[in-house]
Write a protein that holds these residues in place. Structure first.
Motif, PDB file in Angstrom:
ATOM      1  N   ASN A  72       0.812  -1.219   0.000  1.00 26.24           N
ATOM      2  CA  ASN A  72       0.000   0.000   0.000  1.00 26.24           C
ATOM      3  C   ASN A  72       0.843   1.265   0.000  1.00 26.24           C
ATOM      4  O   ASN A  72       0.378   2.327  -0.372  1.00 26.24           O
ATOM      5  CB  ASN A  72      -0.942   0.001   1.208  1.00 26.24           C
ATOM      6  N   SER A  73       2.088   1.140   0.462  1.00 22.91           N
ATOM      7  CA  SER A  73       2.966   2.313   0.478  1.00 22.91           C
ATOM      8  C   SER A  73       4.373   1.880   0.102  1.00 22.91           C
ATOM      9  O   SER A  73       4.726   0.699   0.163  1.00 22.91           O
ATOM     10  CB  SER A  73       2.982   2.950   1.861  1.00 22.91           C
ATOM     11  N   LYS A  74       5.187   2.864  -0.263  1.00 23.48           N
ATOM     12  CA  LYS A  74       6.579   2.623  -0.595  1.00 23.48           C
ATOM     13  C   LYS A  74       7.304   1.998   0.590  1.00 23.48           C
ATOM     14  O   LYS A  74       8.049   1.027   0.443  1.00 23.48           O
ATOM     15  CB  LYS A  74       7.235   3.970  -0.945  1.00 23.48           C
TER      16      LYS A  74
END
Lengths: 417, 417
Positions: free
Chosen positions: B227-229
């Motif tokens: 969902n995120s880096k």
């Protein structure tokens, strides 16, 4: 006869291997005058393969498949084609024997899917596989020719060359011959070369002329169709003379020649020896020459002098020269060429110095390069101003030096070979 | 998103070059989870290209073209697509400036067909070309994405990787993130590495792990979706630690590292200087180091001693050593390393001698190579027995020497950086 080559295999679509089978088959077909208009690559998927076959049938009368003849469930080529053409698969006794013998010799158990490799399209001409277990096939149906080849290049290449190609030649021998010849140029851009021979390009019919560019080089591929090999060569030869009358001074070789191979050929032929002192190229010039087998008759050695100290202490470029003119200078290149020639006792000495980039070097902007060439006691220098990246600049310097050396040698009466 | 890659160029259909662009793009697309279902190759022919585009539109929503963006009349890709999509071609000011500047810098005349390279599809996202003159394009139309890339791999590869791929990632990720990280290994075969981490490969879901091999190196590409880096990096980091706990000793770098870049980083960090004496590699070792910007802090220079005389007279390898042990020997490599280190006053000296092939050299079979490495007064040698072609053997020698040097430096307490 127009061909399409269909390679089957998911590993090609995943980018794990390149489709070198299509490259090999294409170059073989061009030798016998069969045009290849399309290559396709399809994964191990029956549905998509079936559609690809339909597309190929709409635009080609020779369809060559590579891959998908193995023993696994993923290998679907002959099954898909059999279903599509409504031709049953039958066991080929010879192939079955080969497979059985292979497993006996290996002392391994033959499984049912190994037998599957001996299944062939009924009515096809079976192409024996001398380097693996899956036989190839050639089938004529509905006015089209289908050839099925195994995927591994070690099996495909000899099978195509010694089994499929002779059958194709006898199939088409009422037709003509197609031959290609490549002219190689250096020191002229693609657009400039095209402009100079625009009238020839505009008037082309047979032979055709296709310009190609790569790595700072330009090539012209001349392709002729004729009734015989001799006639095709005659067509090519005439067109070649016409082209070289205009841009001959940039032409350094033909076909598989490289600037390095032409240079080495000239050196060996005229019994000339060479050494080089390299700064920005740091060995790349000599290394390019060393790619050519037999170079030891001409290449003695050289020096990589990356620092100022190495140029002075190891090579012997006078301190005053470097202080007065700098490292990136005509004078430095000249002395590097002279010094290395004397040190290594060669006929020719090369000196290369410059700012490869990305940063300026010794006050000179990136891309400023000086080439020095000593032939006997005669030394000439030339400046290049390049605008590429560091390693493009280094490679261009080497290529330019080779083309400059070839031209200088010619001017001195050493003929090209 | 399903992709088709269309390569345009008659040289591919004539079998003069392989379609390595499709291989490169496919492997890049597989990293970001885009399926490639078809590769097609078409000649420089507008009519056939138009039909191929129609076929591709019927089976793919991402269509990537390579080739046909050059200045010549044969270059038809954008013209054909423009006509097909009914999108006009307009001049891109930036690209035009780049082309004009290029010709000014080269002191050459710009012709009208050079200007043609600055034409782009109206409304497209122009992809800058940092290694050539023809810009790329990315266009969304009718629910499909079209990407046009230049044919030369040196231009196409960085353009795809750094311009097209990030745009594709943001197009498909919609909030999610896909990240890849490559671990690089040397000195271990692909099959051996795979066997050692088989349990990790078998259990992979997210991140996925893909082994790749090329030029004697093995790579593992770890790809995570999250969902995120930060989360994606966390996934990758955990998997990386798990892998390195098993095969860490063969790991020399990550992502775009090369053996040469890692070596140069270590040398600069530890303020070590290096020189080399090269016979079979003839400058290739030093030249590989010189590819790395900033190397001048470590690379002093060296010698190419191709002949026996150069080894004796220029480098100073004792005559008796060469006579007693031969040129392709541990003793010769040892003395080459020692002599060049002393001559150039460096911390490290490298000596490379051997029979590159195809012929035996000084009584030793092709592929017999000796590497000598002097670090201070300590000299070690190692033998390689290679079975490749001449230039593969030369390149392998360089790569092996670099990996051997890194390991020796580590053993001496110089940590990797």
């Amino acid at each position: 006869m127009n061909a399409e080559i269909i390679a089957v295999g998911s590993e090609l679509l995943l980018g794990q291997i390149a489709n070198t089978n299509a490259t090999f088959i294409s170059s073989q077909l061009s030798e016998i005058g069969i045009n290849v208009y399309f290559h396709s690559v399809i994964g191990d998927n029956g549905g998509r393969l079936k559609k690809a076959i339909e597309i190929a049938e709409s635009r080609a009368d020779l369809i060559i498949f590579s891959g998908g003849l193995g023993p696994t469930k993923d290998d679907l080529t002959k099954e898909t084609l059999a279903e599509h053409l409504k031709v049953p698969l039958v066991y080929d006794e010879k192939a079955l024997e080969t497979i059985e013998r292979f497993f006996q010799n290996q002392g391994r158990t033959m499984t049912e899917n190994n037998r599957k490799q001996a299944l062939v399209l009924e009515g096809s001409d079976v192409l024996p596989n001398h380097h693996g277990l899956a036989p190839g096939m050639m089938l004529q149906k509905g006015g089209r020719t289908y050839i099925l080849l195994p995927g591994p290049p070690k099996e495909l290449e000899p099978m195509f060359q010694f089994e499929a190609k002779p059958r194709l030649v006898s199939l088409i021998s009422q037709g003509g011959v197609i031959l290609s010849h490549v002219l190689r140029f250096y020191g002229i851009g693609e657009a400039e070369l095209e402009t100079k021979i625009q009238h020839i390009l505009d008037a082309q019919t047979n032979p055709t002329i296709a310009p190609l560019a790569s790595d700072g080089e330009v090539m012209l591929r001349i392709t002729a169709k004729a009734n015989s090999k001799d006639e095709a060569w005659q067509f090519i030869h005439e067109k070649k003379q016409e082209i070289l009358a205009i841009v001959g001074k940039y032409n350094y070789g033909v076909d598989d020649d490289t600037l390095a191979s032409k240079t080495v050929e000239m050196l060996l032929y005229h019994k000339l020896t060479i050494s080089a002192a390299e700064s920005l190229t740091a060995g790349l010039f000599l290394s390019e020459l060393a790619e050519i087998p037999g170079v030891s008759g001409a290449l003695v050695g050289g020096m990589v002098t990356y620092t100022k100290e190495a140029k002075m202490n190891q090579l012997g470029v006078p301190n005053e020269i470097l202080d007065q003119h700098g490292i990136v200078s005509s004078e430095c290149a000249e002395h590097m060429a002279k010094c290395v020639r004397e040190k290594f006792g060669t006929d020719i000495g090369i000196g290369l110095t410059g700012a490869a980039g990305p940063d300026p070097h010794d006050g000179q902007p990136a891309g400023t390069i000086w080439i020095g060439i000593a032939i006997g006691d005669d030394v000439v220098t030339r400046k290049l101003q390049l605008s590429g990246f560091r390693n493009t600049n280094r490679l261009r310097t080497v290529k330019y030096t080779l083309s400059y050396l070839i031209r200088l040698l010619e001017e001195k009466g050493y003929k090209k070979v």
